[in-house]
Design a protein around this motif. Sequence first.
Motif, PDB file in Angstrom:
ATOM      1  N   ARG A 133       5.133  14.663  54.912  1.00 11.41           N
ATOM      2  CA  ARG A 133       3.915  14.352  54.173  1.00 11.41           C
ATOM      3  C   ARG A 133       3.145  15.619  53.829  1.00 11.41           C
ATOM      4  O   ARG A 133       2.675  15.781  52.706  1.00 11.41           O
ATOM      5  CB  ARG A 133       3.046  13.419  54.999  1.00 11.41           C
ATOM      6  CG  ARG A 133       1.829  12.966  54.266  1.00 11.41           C
ATOM      7  CD  ARG A 133       1.084  11.917  55.040  1.00 11.41           C
ATOM      8  NE  ARG A 133      -0.041  11.471  54.244  1.00 11.41           N
ATOM      9  CZ  ARG A 133      -0.821  10.494  54.582  1.00 11.41           C
ATOM     10  NH1 ARG A 133      -0.598   9.846  55.696  1.00 11.41           N
ATOM     11  NH2 ARG A 133      -1.829  10.154  53.830  1.00 11.41           N
ATOM     12  N   VAL A 134       3.018  16.533  54.783  1.00  9.87           N
ATOM     13  CA  VAL A 134       2.320  17.789  54.535  1.00  9.87           C
ATOM     14  C   VAL A 134       3.049  18.587  53.461  1.00  9.87           C
ATOM     15  O   VAL A 134       2.424  19.159  52.566  1.00  9.87           O
ATOM     16  CB  VAL A 134       2.180  18.604  55.837  1.00  9.87           C
ATOM     17  CG1 VAL A 134       1.734  20.026  55.561  1.00  9.87           C
ATOM     18  CG2 VAL A 134       1.206  17.914  56.781  1.00  9.87           C
ATOM     19  N   HIS A 135       4.373  18.611  53.521  1.00  9.10           N
ATOM     20  CA  HIS A 135       5.151  19.332  52.512  1.00  9.10           C
ATOM     21  C   HIS A 135       4.916  18.728  51.126  1.00  9.10           C
ATOM     22  O   HIS A 135       4.752  19.464  50.148  1.00  9.10           O
ATOM     23  CB  HIS A 135       6.636  19.289  52.869  1.00  9.10           C
ATOM     24  CG  HIS A 135       7.510  19.979  51.874  1.00  9.10           C
ATOM     25  ND1 HIS A 135       7.505  21.348  51.723  1.00  9.10           N
ATOM     26  CD2 HIS A 135       8.396  19.500  50.959  1.00  9.10           C
ATOM     27  CE1 HIS A 135       8.362  21.674  50.761  1.00  9.10           C
ATOM     28  NE2 HIS A 135       8.904  20.569  50.286  1.00  9.10           N
ATOM     29  N   GLY A 136       4.880  17.408  51.050  1.00  8.15           N
ATOM     30  CA  GLY A 136       4.626  16.756  49.768  1.00  8.15           C
ATOM     31  C   GLY A 136       3.234  17.059  49.243  1.00  8.15           C
ATOM     32  O   GLY A 136       3.048  17.295  48.040  1.00  8.15           O
ATOM     33  N   GLU A 137       2.244  17.084  50.126  1.00  7.26           N
ATOM     34  CA  GLU A 137       0.879  17.406  49.707  1.00  7.26           C
ATOM     35  C   GLU A 137       0.763  18.859  49.271  1.00  7.26           C
ATOM     36  O   GLU A 137       0.043  19.174  48.315  1.00  7.26           O
ATOM     37  CB  GLU A 137      -0.095  17.094  50.835  1.00  7.26           C
ATOM     38  CG  GLU A 137      -0.266  15.608  51.082  1.00  7.26           C
ATOM     39  CD  GLU A 137      -1.131  15.300  52.287  1.00  7.26           C
ATOM     40  OE1 GLU A 137      -1.614  16.251  52.938  1.00  7.26           O
ATOM     41  OE2 GLU A 137      -1.315  14.112  52.580  1.00  7.26           O
ATOM     42  N   GLU A 138       1.455  19.762  49.944  1.00  8.11           N
ATOM     43  CA  GLU A 138       1.443  21.172  49.545  1.00  8.11           C
ATOM     44  C   GLU A 138       2.079  21.347  48.168  1.00  8.11           C
ATOM     45  O   GLU A 138       1.581  22.116  47.342  1.00  8.11           O
ATOM     46  CB  GLU A 138       2.199  22.025  50.565  1.00  8.11           C
ATOM     47  CG  GLU A 138       1.477  22.229  51.862  1.00  8.11           C
ATOM     48  CD  GLU A 138       2.300  22.998  52.861  1.00  8.11           C
ATOM     49  OE1 GLU A 138       3.517  23.215  52.630  1.00  8.11           O
ATOM     50  OE2 GLU A 138       1.727  23.382  53.893  1.00  8.11           O
ATOM     51  N   LYS A 139       3.171  20.641  47.924  1.00  8.92           N
ATOM     52  CA  LYS A 139       3.828  20.727  46.618  1.00  8.92           C
ATOM     53  C   LYS A 139       2.913  20.197  45.530  1.00  8.92           C
ATOM     54  O   LYS A 139       2.786  20.804  44.459  1.00  8.92           O
ATOM     55  CB  LYS A 139       5.141  19.944  46.639  1.00  8.92           C
ATOM     56  CG  LYS A 139       5.969  20.088  45.377  1.00  8.92           C
ATOM     57  CD  LYS A 139       7.301  19.407  45.548  1.00  8.92           C
ATOM     58  CE  LYS A 139       8.209  19.488  44.366  1.00  8.92           C
ATOM     59  NZ  LYS A 139       7.692  19.726  43.074  1.00  8.92           N
ATOM     60  N   LEU A 140       2.247  19.071  45.784  1.00 10.05           N
ATOM     61  CA  LEU A 140       1.316  18.498  44.819  1.00 10.05           C
ATOM     62  C   LEU A 140       0.154  19.455  44.571  1.00 10.05           C
ATOM     63  O   LEU A 140      -0.260  19.663  43.420  1.00 10.05           O
ATOM     64  CB  LEU A 140       0.797  17.151  45.323  1.00 10.05           C
ATOM     65  CG  LEU A 140      -0.162  16.404  44.411  1.00 10.05           C
ATOM     66  CD1 LEU A 140       0.529  16.031  43.098  1.00 10.05           C
ATOM     67  CD2 LEU A 140      -0.673  15.155  45.108  1.00 10.05           C
ATOM     68  N   PHE A 141      -0.366  20.075  45.608  1.00 12.28           N
ATOM     69  CA  PHE A 141      -1.453  21.035  45.471  1.00 12.28           C
ATOM     70  C   PHE A 141      -1.008  22.228  44.638  1.00 12.28           C
ATOM     71  O   PHE A 141      -1.741  22.691  43.755  1.00 12.28           O
ATOM     72  CB  PHE A 141      -1.928  21.496  46.847  1.00 12.28           C
ATOM     73  CG  PHE A 141      -2.983  22.545  46.802  1.00 12.28           C
ATOM     74  CD1 PHE A 141      -4.294  22.211  46.443  1.00 12.28           C
ATOM     75  CD2 PHE A 141      -2.704  23.866  47.092  1.00 12.28           C
ATOM     76  CE1 PHE A 141      -5.290  23.182  46.396  1.00 12.28           C
ATOM     77  CE2 PHE A 141      -3.689  24.848  47.044  1.00 12.28           C
ATOM     78  CZ  PHE A 141      -4.986  24.510  46.694  1.00 12.28           C
TER      79      PHE A 141
ATOM     80  N   ASP B 143       1.416  22.312  42.433  1.00 14.31           N
ATOM     81  CA  ASP B 143       1.589  21.880  41.038  1.00 14.31           C
ATOM     82  C   ASP B 143       0.256  21.743  40.336  1.00 14.31           C
ATOM     83  O   ASP B 143       0.117  22.148  39.170  1.00 14.31           O
ATOM     84  CB  ASP B 143       2.347  20.546  40.986  1.00 14.31           C
ATOM     85  CG  ASP B 143       3.814  20.671  41.397  1.00 14.31           C
ATOM     86  OD1 ASP B 143       4.315  21.825  41.437  1.00 14.31           O
ATOM     87  OD2 ASP B 143       4.422  19.633  41.689  1.00 14.31           O
ATOM     88  N   ASN B 144      -0.726  21.181  40.991  1.00 17.43           N
ATOM     89  CA  ASN B 144      -2.068  21.042  40.399  1.00 17.43           C
ATOM     90  C   ASN B 144      -2.704  22.397  40.148  1.00 17.43           C
ATOM     91  O   ASN B 144      -3.346  22.615  39.123  1.00 17.43           O
ATOM     92  CB  ASN B 144      -2.980  20.206  41.296  1.00 17.43           C
ATOM     93  CG  ASN B 144      -2.606  18.739  41.262  1.00 17.43           C
ATOM     94  OD1 ASN B 144      -1.945  18.279  40.340  1.00 17.43           O
ATOM     95  ND2 ASN B 144      -3.043  18.008  42.288  1.00 17.43           N
ATOM     96  N   LEU B 145      -2.534  23.323  41.084  1.00 18.43           N
ATOM     97  CA  LEU B 145      -3.074  24.673  40.922  1.00 18.43           C
ATOM     98  C   LEU B 145      -2.409  25.375  39.749  1.00 18.43           C
ATOM     99  O   LEU B 145      -3.078  26.027  38.956  1.00 18.43           O
ATOM    100  CB  LEU B 145      -2.877  25.452  42.216  1.00 18.43           C
ATOM    101  CG  LEU B 145      -3.563  26.802  42.313  1.00 18.43           C
ATOM    102  CD1 LEU B 145      -5.067  26.642  42.210  1.00 18.43           C
ATOM    103  CD2 LEU B 145      -3.200  27.487  43.614  1.00 18.43           C
ATOM    104  N   ALA B 146      -1.105  25.211  39.615  1.00 23.42           N
ATOM    105  CA  ALA B 146      -0.386  25.819  38.498  1.00 23.42           C
ATOM    106  C   ALA B 146      -0.846  25.220  37.178  1.00 23.42           C
ATOM    107  O   ALA B 146      -1.024  25.930  36.187  1.00 23.42           O
ATOM    108  CB  ALA B 146       1.112  25.630  38.675  1.00 23.42           C
ATOM    109  N   ALA B 147      -1.095  23.921  37.133  1.00 19.65           N
ATOM    110  CA  ALA B 147      -1.540  23.261  35.910  1.00 19.65           C
ATOM    111  C   ALA B 147      -2.956  23.733  35.557  1.00 19.65           C
ATOM    112  O   ALA B 147      -3.271  23.902  34.365  1.00 19.65           O
ATOM    113  CB  ALA B 147      -1.523  21.749  36.083  1.00 19.65           C
ATOM    114  N   GLN B 148      -3.806  23.952  36.518  1.00 20.13           N
ATOM    115  CA  GLN B 148      -5.164  24.416  36.251  1.00 20.13           C
ATOM    116  C   GLN B 148      -5.189  25.846  35.744  1.00 20.13           C
ATOM    117  O   GLN B 148      -6.018  26.203  34.899  1.00 20.13           O
ATOM    118  CB  GLN B 148      -6.025  24.302  37.507  1.00 20.13           C
ATOM    119  CG  GLN B 148      -6.397  22.892  37.857  1.00 20.13           C
ATOM    120  CD  GLN B 148      -7.204  22.806  39.150  1.00 20.13           C
ATOM    121  OE1 GLN B 148      -7.473  23.835  39.778  1.00 20.13           O
ATOM    122  NE2 GLN B 148      -7.590  21.601  39.518  1.00 20.13           N
TER     123      GLN B 148
END
Length: 67
Positions: A49-57, A59-64
């Motif tokens: 779960r932590v790995h998935g949240e880090e990946k999502l974070f 990806d969101n940071l890269a998109a921003q």
Amino acid sequence: MQEIWSPAHVNDPFDLWCSFWQDAFLDYSKDAGRMADIGSSIAAKAAKRVHGEEKLFADNLAAQTVV
């Protein structure tokens, strides 16, 4: 009680005592093994779960940063 302590049955109490403690230790070790399995399963799920949240974070940071 007299029959248990008679010479013909002198080893019976010791055998019962040893059998009791052997069964107790086997039960304890079996339950400890189950607890270890449950703990490792919970830790693995938490890590995923932590790995998935880090990946999502990330990806969101890269998109921003692109915007």
